[in-house]
Write an enzyme that holds these catalytic residues in place. Structure first.
Site: not given
Length: 406
Positions: A183, A242, A211
């Protein structure tokens, strides 16, 4: 007396952090999360959220969450095995398993909790955990809770991974642990090579795909899909916070026996309240949207490419990559201060970004981590680049050498 001494010691530590330019402030938003948000100082373009597909304020997600409040209530007021499971929770677990192509899934309050619960249950003193050196803090902390032997390999270095796997030979059970996307750097783990080595040495593979899930791969199924190894990754962890709606909650997904044992023994699962019904319902709506988000994924890729090209042309130092995480680097002893000053000036220019420095990243590797979203327009991207240029000039930072540009 002792409390007074503690307060003095902590005040000195905080002063040292401020003096080193490493103090982190929290900016307030006065609107829902989106590509365009408002702060007490006014409206800004947001380039620092994990809102990759722009679903955090999507009407369908918000509507589903609101309806769930009326139908299912505000919270569960309990852990799952007592009285904290609704049919909503089991439906989300089933849908995640279907989406990821796994046998079963277990929900946690966060992916931090998921990573904090999985290792202690599955790996003991006779086992070995081989972990990438740049893995997320939640993986590192989860691994520390296990009594397994621990081996660390250099980031994405397959030769060093093989050396560590050889060193771990003789363990009852070995697992290779990696982020799917790192990340802070925005780079992908080489999952095809990792799976090859894991199979060669009889090891399991665990990937935290926080991610990537929802927007990486042809169908948004994450890094295993991107690298063609979905059937070779044994365990997946990830987040709902996310791309999948941006709220909260995490999961472990994999073999049915693993999930069943985690329900019996994973401490963050057994001793934390269930994910709130509204979050579960909104996440289900987000999964529906992901299935029809091919255009959004293409737009996200295009935005990232445009940003990288424009920033390189403008003389900024970027870490190379293809992910919508784009680190703009400010290396050296004074890099943390420079990054923080540029981020502050950009806010005055109407662009919200955040500087990262030690201990979040290594000393001397300060950066502004820009995160693109499918909700950004081309004009938004160009505005962000112009704000970088204005801020750099305002603080007197020189352009990066041409050899360091992505």
């Amino acid at each position: 007396m002792y409390a007074s001494e503690l307060r003095t010691d902590l005040a000195d530590t905080l002063a040292e952090i401020r003096g080193a330019g490493l103090y982190k402030t929290e900016r307030q938003l006065t609107t829902p999360q989106s590509a365009h948000v408002a702060t007490p100082a006014g409206p800004v373009l947001n380039f620092c959220a994990n809102n990759y597909l722009g679903l955090a304020d999507h009407p369908a997600v918000v509507e589903a969450a609101g309806a769930a409040l009326d139908e299912w209530g505000f919270g569960m007021a309990s852990v799952r095995f007592i009285c904290g499971t609704q049919t909503l929770h089991t439906e989300l677990e089933r849908r995640l398993s279907e989406f990821l192509g796994t046998e079963d899934t277990i929900l946690f309050s966060s992916c931090f909790d998921a990573n904090g619960g999985v290792f202690e249950v599955l790996f003991g003193e006779q086992d070995a955990i081989v972990s990438d050196e740049l893995n997320h803090a939640s993986l590192i902390d989860g691994i520390r809770l296990s009594r397994a032997q621990r081996y660390r390999y250099r980031n994405r270095d397959l030769a060093d991974l093989e050396a560590q796997l050889r060193a771990a030979e003789g363990a009852r059970r070995t697992v290779v642990v990696t982020d799917g996307v790192f990340s802070m750097d925005g780079c992908f783990a080489p999952l095809d090579g990792i799976c090859d080595l894991a199979e060669k040495y009889g090891a399991l593979v665990l990937v935290d795909d926080s991610h990537a899930v929802g927007f990486v791969g042809d169908d948004g199924r994450g890094t295993p899909e991107r690298f063609g190894v979905a059937d070779r990754v044994d365990l997946l962890t990830g987040t709902l916070g996310k791309a999948l709606g941006g709220a909260s909650g995490g999961y472990v997904s994999g073999p049915a026996e693993v999930v069943a044992l985690l329900r019996q023994r994973a401490r963050p699962y057994l001793f934390s309240n269930s994910v709130a019904p509204a979050v579960v319902a909104g996440s289900l709506a987000a999964l529906d949207l992901v299935r029809s988000s091919a255009d959004a994924r293409e737009r996200l890729v295009a935005n990232a490419r445009l940003f990288r090209a424009l920033m390189a042309d403008a003389g900024f130092d970027l870490l190379p990559g293809e992910h919508p995480i784009v680190p703009v680097m400010f290396p050296g002893e004074d890099g943390a201060r420079t990054a923080a000053r540029i981020a502050d000036r950009m806010l005055a220019e109407g662009v919200y970004v955040i500087a990262f420095s030690y201990p979040v990243v290594p000393r001397g590797r300060a950066r502004i981590r820009v995160q693109l979203s499918a909700a950004h327009s081309e004009d938004d991207v160009r505005t962000c680049v112009r704000a970088f240029e204005v801020a750099r000039d305002a603080v007197g930072a020189p352009p990066a050498p041409s050899s360091s540009r992505a």
